[in-house]
Design a protein around this motif. Sequence first.
Motif, PDB file in Angstrom:
ATOM      1  N   HIS A  84       4.418   7.115 -18.417  1.00  0.00           N
ATOM      2  CA  HIS A  84       5.190   6.772 -17.221  1.00  0.00           C
ATOM      3  C   HIS A  84       6.424   7.657 -17.056  1.00  0.00           C
ATOM      4  CE1 HIS A  84       6.631   4.189 -20.565  1.00  0.00           C
ATOM      5  NE2 HIS A  84       7.830   4.461 -20.072  1.00  0.00           N
ATOM      6  N   SER A  85       6.711   8.500 -18.063  1.00  0.00           N
ATOM      7  CA  SER A  85       7.794   9.467 -17.928  1.00  0.00           C
ATOM      8  C   SER A  85       7.259  10.704 -17.218  1.00  0.00           C
ATOM      9  CB  SER A  85       8.333   9.829 -19.315  1.00  0.00           C
ATOM     10  OG  SER A  85       9.376  10.764 -19.224  1.00  0.00           O
ATOM     11  N   LYS A  86       8.146  11.569 -16.757  1.00  0.00           N
ATOM     12  CA  LYS A  86       7.730  12.779 -16.052  1.00  0.00           C
ATOM     13  C   LYS A  86       8.074  14.048 -16.835  1.00  0.00           C
ATOM     14  CE  LYS A  86       6.358  10.848 -12.112  1.00  0.00           C
ATOM     15  NZ  LYS A  86       6.552   9.448 -12.487  1.00  0.00           N
ATOM     16  N   MET A  87       9.227  14.022 -17.523  1.00  0.00           N
ATOM     17  CA  MET A  87       9.710  15.224 -18.189  1.00  0.00           C
ATOM     18  C   MET A  87      10.050  14.929 -19.646  1.00  0.00           C
ATOM     19  SD  MET A  87       9.898  17.709 -15.896  1.00  0.00           S
ATOM     20  CE  MET A  87      11.033  18.841 -16.674  1.00  0.00           C
ATOM     21  N   TYR A  88      10.007  15.983 -20.447  1.00  0.00           N
ATOM     22  CA  TYR A  88      10.505  15.897 -21.819  1.00  0.00           C
ATOM     23  C   TYR A  88      11.784  16.728 -21.886  1.00  0.00           C
ATOM     24  CZ  TYR A  88      11.141  16.943 -26.752  1.00  0.00           C
ATOM     25  OH  TYR A  88      11.671  17.086 -28.001  1.00  0.00           O
ATOM     26  N   LEU A  89      12.865  16.112 -22.299  1.00  0.00           N
ATOM     27  CA  LEU A  89      14.141  16.814 -22.394  1.00  0.00           C
ATOM     28  C   LEU A  89      14.490  17.017 -23.870  1.00  0.00           C
ATOM     29  CD1 LEU A  89      16.641  17.958 -20.929  1.00  0.00           C
ATOM     30  CD2 LEU A  89      17.684  15.691 -21.167  1.00  0.00           C
ATOM     31  N   ASN A 120       1.336  16.706 -10.444  1.00  0.00           N
ATOM     32  CA  ASN A 120       0.608  16.000 -11.490  1.00  0.00           C
ATOM     33  C   ASN A 120      -0.661  15.380 -10.933  1.00  0.00           C
ATOM     34  OD1 ASN A 120       1.372  13.682 -10.106  1.00  0.00           O
ATOM     35  ND2 ASN A 120       2.805  12.965 -11.665  1.00  0.00           N
ATOM     36  N   VAL A 121      -1.349  14.580 -11.735  1.00  0.00           N
ATOM     37  CA  VAL A 121      -2.645  14.029 -11.351  1.00  0.00           C
ATOM     38  C   VAL A 121      -2.532  13.059 -10.182  1.00  0.00           C
ATOM     39  CG1 VAL A 121      -2.578  12.067 -12.932  1.00  0.00           C
ATOM     40  CG2 VAL A 121      -4.787  13.062 -12.314  1.00  0.00           C
ATOM     41  N   ASN A 122      -1.325  12.504  -9.953  1.00  0.00           N
ATOM     42  CA  ASN A 122      -1.101  11.591  -8.827  1.00  0.00           C
ATOM     43  C   ASN A 122      -0.608  12.321  -7.588  1.00  0.00           C
ATOM     44  OD1 ASN A 122      -1.807   9.296 -10.338  1.00  0.00           O
ATOM     45  ND2 ASN A 122       0.254   9.184 -11.202  1.00  0.00           N
ATOM     46  N   SER A 123      -0.690  13.682  -7.610  1.00  0.00           N
ATOM     47  CA  SER A 123      -0.220  14.526  -6.508  1.00  0.00           C
ATOM     48  C   SER A 123       1.271  14.382  -6.260  1.00  0.00           C
ATOM     49  CB  SER A 123      -1.010  14.228  -5.215  1.00  0.00           C
ATOM     50  OG  SER A 123      -2.367  14.586  -5.376  1.00  0.00           O
ATOM     51  N   GLU A 124       2.012  13.958  -7.279  1.00  0.00           N
ATOM     52  CA  GLU A 124       3.469  13.914  -7.189  1.00  0.00           C
ATOM     53  C   GLU A 124       4.015  15.311  -7.503  1.00  0.00           C
ATOM     54  OE1 GLU A 124       4.858   9.587  -8.654  1.00  0.00           O
ATOM     55  OE2 GLU A 124       3.675  10.682 -10.120  1.00  0.00           O
ATOM     56  N   LEU A 125       4.965  15.754  -6.700  1.00  0.00           N
ATOM     57  CA  LEU A 125       5.570  17.065  -6.913  1.00  0.00           C
ATOM     58  C   LEU A 125       6.498  16.994  -8.124  1.00  0.00           C
ATOM     59  CD1 LEU A 125       5.968  19.971  -5.878  1.00  0.00           C
ATOM     60  CD2 LEU A 125       7.847  19.105  -4.472  1.00  0.00           C
ATOM     61  N   VAL A 132      -3.404   2.240 -11.980  1.00  0.00           N
ATOM     62  CA  VAL A 132      -3.004   3.605 -11.628  1.00  0.00           C
ATOM     63  C   VAL A 132      -3.785   4.621 -12.456  1.00  0.00           C
ATOM     64  CG1 VAL A 132      -1.099   5.260 -11.688  1.00  0.00           C
ATOM     65  CG2 VAL A 132      -0.712   2.967 -10.791  1.00  0.00           C
ATOM     66  N   ASP A 133      -3.979   4.321 -13.752  1.00  0.00           N
ATOM     67  CA  ASP A 133      -4.771   5.220 -14.607  1.00  0.00           C
ATOM     68  C   ASP A 133      -6.204   5.329 -14.096  1.00  0.00           C
ATOM     69  OD1 ASP A 133      -2.614   5.696 -16.206  1.00  0.00           O
ATOM     70  OD2 ASP A 133      -3.207   4.301 -17.800  1.00  0.00           O
ATOM     71  N   VAL A 180       0.858  -1.192   0.000  1.00  0.00           N
ATOM     72  CA  VAL A 180       0.000   0.000   0.000  1.00  0.00           C
ATOM     73  C   VAL A 180       0.885   1.230   0.000  1.00  0.00           C
ATOM     74  CG1 VAL A 180      -1.497   1.419   1.448  1.00  0.00           C
ATOM     75  CG2 VAL A 180      -2.064  -0.963   1.068  1.00  0.00           C
ATOM     76  N   SER A 181       0.633   2.151  -0.922  1.00  0.00           N
ATOM     77  CA  SER A 181       1.391   3.392  -0.965  1.00  0.00           C
ATOM     78  C   SER A 181       0.612   4.442  -1.739  1.00  0.00           C
ATOM     79  CB  SER A 181       2.755   3.167  -1.630  1.00  0.00           C
ATOM     80  OG  SER A 181       3.464   4.384  -1.722  1.00  0.00           O
ATOM     81  N   HIS A 182       0.865   5.721  -1.409  1.00  0.00           N
ATOM     82  CA  HIS A 182       0.314   6.818  -2.197  1.00  0.00           C
ATOM     83  C   HIS A 182       1.333   7.297  -3.232  1.00  0.00           C
ATOM     84  CE1 HIS A 182      -3.435   7.383   0.005  1.00  0.00           C
ATOM     85  NE2 HIS A 182      -2.750   7.169   1.113  1.00  0.00           N
ATOM     86  N   ASN A 183       2.493   6.668  -3.244  1.00  0.00           N
ATOM     87  CA  ASN A 183       3.527   7.008  -4.210  1.00  0.00           C
ATOM     88  C   ASN A 183       3.327   6.143  -5.448  1.00  0.00           C
ATOM     89  OD1 ASN A 183       5.892   7.237  -5.726  1.00  0.00           O
ATOM     90  ND2 ASN A 183       7.183   7.474  -3.912  1.00  0.00           N
ATOM     91  N   MET A 184       2.702   6.722  -6.475  1.00  0.00           N
ATOM     92  CA  MET A 184       2.392   5.957  -7.675  1.00  0.00           C
ATOM     93  C   MET A 184       3.649   5.517  -8.417  1.00  0.00           C
ATOM     94  SD  MET A 184      -0.824   5.537  -7.633  1.00  0.00           S
ATOM     95  CE  MET A 184      -0.911   5.660  -5.842  1.00  0.00           C
ATOM     96  N   GLY A 185       4.729   6.293  -8.287  1.00  0.00           N
ATOM     97  CA  GLY A 185       5.982   5.898  -8.914  1.00  0.00           C
ATOM     98  C   GLY A 185       6.502   4.601  -8.319  1.00  0.00           C
ATOM     99  N   ALA A 186       6.472   4.505  -6.973  1.00  0.00           N
ATOM    100  CA  ALA A 186       6.918   3.286  -6.291  1.00  0.00           C
ATOM    101  C   ALA A 186       6.006   2.114  -6.619  1.00  0.00           C
ATOM    102  CB  ALA A 186       6.955   3.518  -4.783  1.00  0.00           C
TER     103      ALA A 186
END
Length: 425
Positions: A413-418, A330-335, A257-258, A225-231
Amino acid sequence: MSKIVIKAEDISKQYRLGLVGTGTVKDDMKRWWYNLRGKEDPFLKIGEANNRATKSESDYVWSLRDINFEINQGDSVGIIGRNGAGKSTLLKILSQVTQPTTGKIYTKGRIASLLEVGTGFHPEMTGRENIFLNGAILGMRKAEIKRKFDEIVDFSGVERYIDTPVKRYSSGMYVRLAFAVAAHLESEILIVDEVLAVGDAEFQKKCLGKMNDVSKGEGRTVLFVSHNMGAIKTLCNKGIVLDNGGLIYEGGINESVDHYSSIELGSFDEKSAHKSYHNQVEIIESDITNDKKPVNQGASISLGDKLELHLKIAVLGEISDLSIAMDILNVNSELIAHMTNEDDGVYFSKLRNGDVVDLTIETGSLLFVPGLYRINLWIGSSQDDTLYTITNLLVFHLEQSSFTKRTKALPKHSKMYLPTYWKIN
């Protein structure tokens, strides 16, 4: 041969609010007599779902309602849901800490669970003694525990204090040792609630790596159980989504997750929420523009665009060091991004009652993966004392644009575009 190690059939858990008991000795005796004969509680009421957002008219609440699922050996399952959805209650039932009101749980193999800091530890006993105690509770032989002992102590990093009573441990040391015991003893099923947040970042990474090894390398079953969607996405291959005590989705982890994210969209639709502390500052003007055009709630913004936030802050008292921070989540409340005035070498010192701070904050190009985002604003004194907050200052959709020449959508599943620059030599 069946590979099912956990099976839930019509699991429900009801709690009574307020005083426990029927109210009369006669009815209490009747309940006891029915229970003794294995019959249903004659005073069990239907009650209501566990929706904490609304006031209940009943004295009873269903923390879980009609939960059915099967988990196979070697599965790593993420249990997802908002606070109050029933996640921890489900884990307590699976760990046999509490019994369901209705339904049955079938498990195959020994279960090691870490539901809260120091589960199963005796505070007066030393770390060494608690390792053996915990192992015995899990059904391990003394020889098995001895074989794993050095590995447990080394992983926990508390070797220096292993012969000290655990009541003197910090919460971080407590959870280090508790997780090490749960993960290393030879149980077939490992159940972990969101207790890893107590440890530091390095230890959290170490724990996730160990759970990954336990699941994929050793073929043991993990419930997490976690609120960290990345984990959750990194560790798990399957997901169970709970909402208001009900199971609303079960499937692959990305789809789970979606599905959870689609529930959370509701919180993004809320209007901006202003909250003042200590009556030290007041927002007298705020607006956001994109290329000099006003941006409203729910607006669509293109990848690569920039935002400008214009603020006028009235000072209502003396502030020696005003700090301003802006967060994008983001939508998962990740900073996703955290920006402060200090990042650009701008400072506000020795402000007095009646002063007005007229400020424009310009972001760089927004290069996040397309999706739904929100901006929160924080105003404080000396980075410590909160003076004013705005939640959902702006909610916006970031859309893929010609900023990138790719024809396919950027991966979710990525976070940034470089941006990169390619040259054929």
